[in-house]
Every structure is written in C-alpha cells, then in structure tokens.
Design a protein around this motif. Sequence first.
Motif, PDB file in Angstrom:
ATOM      1  N   ASN A  73      31.581  33.098   2.536  1.00  0.00           N
ATOM      2  CA  ASN A  73      30.927  33.418   3.811  1.00  0.00           C
ATOM      3  C   ASN A  73      30.575  34.898   3.875  1.00  0.00           C
ATOM      4  O   ASN A  73      31.356  35.749   3.438  1.00  0.00           O
ATOM      5  N   PHE A  74      29.405  35.182   4.442  1.00  0.00           N
ATOM      6  CA  PHE A  74      28.936  36.556   4.629  1.00  0.00           C
ATOM      7  C   PHE A  74      28.648  36.793   6.106  1.00  0.00           C
ATOM      8  O   PHE A  74      28.122  35.909   6.784  1.00  0.00           O
ATOM      9  N   SER A  75      28.915  37.993   6.574  1.00  0.00           N
ATOM     10  CA  SER A  75      28.390  38.399   7.875  1.00  0.00           C
ATOM     11  C   SER A  75      27.008  39.007   7.622  1.00  0.00           C
ATOM     12  O   SER A  75      26.613  39.197   6.468  1.00  0.00           O
ATOM     13  N   ALA A 121      26.577  56.498  12.860  1.00  0.00           N
ATOM     14  CA  ALA A 121      25.608  57.547  12.498  1.00  0.00           C
ATOM     15  C   ALA A 121      26.212  58.564  11.529  1.00  0.00           C
ATOM     16  O   ALA A 121      25.502  59.181  10.731  1.00  0.00           O
ATOM     17  N   LYS A 122      27.525  58.740  11.580  1.00  0.00           N
ATOM     18  CA  LYS A 122      28.200  59.683  10.675  1.00  0.00           C
ATOM     19  C   LYS A 122      28.177  59.196   9.229  1.00  0.00           C
ATOM     20  O   LYS A 122      28.211  59.982   8.304  1.00  0.00           O
ATOM     21  N   PHE A 123      28.118  57.887   9.054  1.00  0.00           N
ATOM     22  CA  PHE A 123      28.103  57.288   7.729  1.00  0.00           C
ATOM     23  C   PHE A 123      26.791  56.515   7.566  1.00  0.00           C
ATOM     24  O   PHE A 123      26.631  55.464   8.162  1.00  0.00           O
ATOM     25  N   PRO A 124      25.856  57.031   6.770  1.00  0.00           N
ATOM     26  CA  PRO A 124      24.563  56.353   6.663  1.00  0.00           C
ATOM     27  C   PRO A 124      24.705  55.001   5.984  1.00  0.00           C
ATOM     28  O   PRO A 124      25.598  54.786   5.182  1.00  0.00           O
ATOM     29  N   GLY A 125      23.834  54.107   6.338  1.00  0.00           N
ATOM     30  CA  GLY A 125      23.803  52.838   5.648  1.00  0.00           C
ATOM     31  C   GLY A 125      24.235  51.672   6.496  1.00  0.00           C
ATOM     32  O   GLY A 125      24.347  51.755   7.715  1.00  0.00           O
ATOM     33  N   TYR A 126      24.486  50.558   5.790  1.00  0.00           N
ATOM     34  CA  TYR A 126      24.759  49.282   6.423  1.00  0.00           C
ATOM     35  C   TYR A 126      25.997  48.659   5.798  1.00  0.00           C
ATOM     36  O   TYR A 126      26.352  48.966   4.661  1.00  0.00           O
ATOM     37  N   MET A 127      26.649  47.765   6.563  1.00  0.00           N
ATOM     38  CA  MET A 127      27.898  47.172   6.103  1.00  0.00           C
ATOM     39  C   MET A 127      27.914  45.693   6.491  1.00  0.00           C
ATOM     40  O   MET A 127      27.343  45.296   7.496  1.00  0.00           O
ATOM     41  N   ARG A 128      28.579  44.885   5.665  1.00  0.00           N
ATOM     42  CA  ARG A 128      28.862  43.495   6.007  1.00  0.00           C
ATOM     43  C   ARG A 128      30.167  43.102   5.332  1.00  0.00           C
ATOM     44  O   ARG A 128      30.673  43.796   4.454  1.00  0.00           O
TER      45      ARG A 128
END
Length: 189
Positions: A72-74, A81-88
């Motif tokens: 399963n993925f979110s 904003a302090k940490f650029p990018g995306y997470m799942r």
Amino acid sequence: RERIPQEKDKSRTNRILGTIKSERPPPVGPDMELICEAEFPICAYHFFATFLSDNSSFLKDFHYGKGDKNVNFSQWKQMDAKFPGYMRNMTFSTPLAFSIGPESTHCDQTQRYSFYQYETLEKKEELALVYETSQVNADVPYGDYFRVCTRWDIVDSSKHDRSVCNDEDIEQYTNHSSKFRVYLAVPFS
C-alpha cells in the motif's frame, strides 16, 4: 517608510513533478555506500513519471512480483517548506528465508523525492531527481535497532532551458539519458 526587498524564491512549480528547486541537490551522506551506477535512456522527468509517480504502478507491481503482500502507498504530499520536496509512506509484508524468526515481516517505508535544476561549472544545465527511502522491518530480530536507507540520484545532464518546468514542455525531453546512482546505508541506533 523604507521598503525592504523580498528575496525571490528561485524554485518553480510543475503540475506533474511539483516544486523544482533552483539549487544543487544535497550531498550524499558519508555513511551511504554506492551500490549501483548505470546510464538510462530516459530523462529524470520521465523516470519519475514512469517509476515513482502516483500514477505509476511500477513499484507496486515490482513488490508483488517478488512475493510481497499487502503493498500500500499513500499519495505524494508536499513536505514542510523547510524541507523541499514530497513524501509518502509505503507498507508491505515481505517473506523471510531465515532459519530462525518469523516467516515474514511487516515493513514501513518512508519515501521522499525532490527535483533540482542547476548550472554546472561548465555552464551546463543539469536536472537531478533525488529519491530517498527509510525502511523499518518490524518483525525481524532486533528490527527496531536499525533502518535500511537508500538514495537514488537520477541526473539528467541533457541540455535543458528554464522553460522545461512548464507542463507542456516535458514531452520534448524524450531523447535524453540520465546517470542513475543508488546508495545504501543501514544505520544502527
């Protein structure tokens, strides 16, 4: 009243890829070891769309193909904003082939990605996709004492102009190649 000039954010946003930072990617950590290096006939944008985006089934198919269950993925979400990018987050159960311990383990993996576009010393535009994972294997003996961390650097050194960050311009980058490097670390706590 004197007006203080605001520093302009140099990042750009792309509907498909998200924010693209106009800076060099962070250096690889000293505890990470290079375990794979290859050249791919695909640009960083297409690499992301093909293998990592929310619309891609590649990782899910890969895990099911190697015998994992309950994969399963979110959805990718923008980080602080302090940490650029995306997470799942990704969860799955994977079989184990140890003579002692459980037959399988539940895995929790946090995934992050960021795009960077910058100019090299040779005045050449480069685009980099940095994809990182940190995984905990809950059911293995002493599994709460270590993590498995990976970093993939996909650097597309084909010529880019700044307009590449527009959604409609992505398709023009089909004949590019990228350097692909995979790093691994298993820090113990």
